[in-house]
Write an enzyme that holds these catalytic residues in place. Structure first.
Site: not given
Ligand code: NAD
Ligand code: UD1
Length: 320
Positions: A32, A37, A78-79, A122, A147, A151, A176, A215
């Protein structure tokens, strides 16, 4: 007991996955770069290599820390997980989200050598704005942000590496994800953590657009269950190849509906800070969970109100 490498293991989903692996007695190494993180969020029983998935030597160092001979698999999370952040810096989005995935797969799938299975995050973002019917994995991808495009590129790199190198790669298209431990202080965080944090503090919630965005919200423990089931399936499948599964509930919730549900759980009425629609924002994102249910034998069963209640439990709504 097995040993796994988790990239992004200090992040929101990663810390939940690491906790689940450790609880079952497995060994865990984490790669990481600590960009979002936090070191303190990681259980000290996991070995942390601070490094970048965009750097092949950092990946090699993490595999060495895990123990190359005993490594059972790589969970690649990681992303740069935020659509707006990737729009602001598309070059870094590509370097991390597309090339980083290619690098991890190149290290895991090595022609003529032992390959280890990779299960990686993904995103629903690969589908783009695909209409109101739940997306199946067979729907042609049509990302509308760097993004989503990166992916999708990561998926293609994973598929090609698995075919070429004789390994096994599984892409999980998370919808989400929400739950305890998602940092609400960042504007790039998920909408549920931001809304819950503001509502609980009695502040206005920042709402982009008209609130009609839909969502498919999936609870983090269900996501961890899918990651682990996908790894178990990959380990039990000797032939090389690539699979892709949605991780979703199949249920759509509008942001207005989400606000109402949060307000009910908290017993507060929300006030809204109206903001312009966000560039690159998908209008409707709903997944079909049937393929994952069939292949992995599980469903994302947590109801939104139950997941929100767990998120809003004392101490849960903060970066861990
Ligand atoms: P997050 O930002 O909390 O976690 C990502 C982690 O990766 C962090 O600890 C960050 O420090 C690390 N990281 C970022 N860039 C890096 C790099 N270049 N090298 C090494 N480490 C790196 O996000 P999350 O919500 O836990 O997402 C985890 C994964 O799931 C991501 O691939 C994200 O795209 C994917 N994803 C998340 C959601 C969501 O709703 N949270 C939805 C779809 C996909
Ligand atoms: C999220 C994830 C992304 C993932 C995707 C899959 C995060 C940060 N992003 O993207 O990693 O791949 O789902 O579906 O977890 N919004 C507001 N106010 C805010 C924040 C967001 O209105 O303060 C709205 C945004 O405009 C959007 C919706 O809420 O319409 C969701 O936004 P967000 O939580 O950022 O997620 P996604 O862009 O869907």
């Amino acid at each position: 007991m097995q040993t796994f490498l988790v990239t992004g293991g200090c992040g929101f989903i990663g810390t939940h996955l690491v906790a689940s692996l450790l609880a079952d007695g497995h060994g865990v190494a984490v790669l990481d770069d600590l960009s979002t993180g936090r070191r303190e969020a990681l259980d000290p029983r996991a070995a942390l290599v601070a490094g970048d998935v965009a750097s092949p030597p950092d990946i090699a160092a993490a595999i060495a820390a895990a123990g190359a001979d005993r490594l059972a698999g790589i969970f690649h999370l990681a992303a740069i997980a935020s659509v707006p952040r990737c729009l602001a810096d598309p070059a870094r989005s590509r370097a991390v989200n597309a090339d980083g995935t290619r690098n991890v797969l190149a290290a895991a799938c090595r022609p003529g050598e032992r390959s280890v299975p990779v299960v990686f995050a993904s995103s629903a973002a690969v589908y783009g704005d695909a209409g109101t019917a739940p997306a199946r994995e067979s729907r042609p991808p049509a990302p509308i942000s760097p993004y989503g495009a990166d992916k999708l590129s990561g998926e293609h790199h994973a598929a090609s590496a698995a075919r070429r190198g004789g390994g096994r790669a599984t892409a999980l298209r998370f919808f989400n994800v929400y739950g305890p431990g998602q940092d609400p202080s960042s504007p790039y965080s998920g909408v549920i953590s931001i809304f819950a944090d503001r509502l609980r503090a009695g502040r206005a919630v920042p709402l982009h657009g008209d609130g009609g965005q839909q969502r498919d919200f999936v609870y983090v423990a269900d996501v961890v269950a899918h990651l682990r089931a996908a790894m178990a399936r990959a380990a039990a499948t000797p032939r090389a190849g690539f699979d892709v599964f949605n991780v979703c509930t199949g249920r759509a919730v509008t942001l207005a509906g989400l606000l109402a549900a949060l307000a009910r759980v908290l017993g507060r009425s929300p006030s809204v800070e109206p903001l312009p629609p966000r560039p690159g924002d998908i209008r409707v994102s709903i997944g079909d969970p049937a393929a994952a249910a069939e292949a992995l034998g599980l469903r994302a069963a947590t109801q939104l109100t139950d997941g929100l209640a767990r998120l809003l439990a004392p101490g849960a709504l903060s970066a861990k």
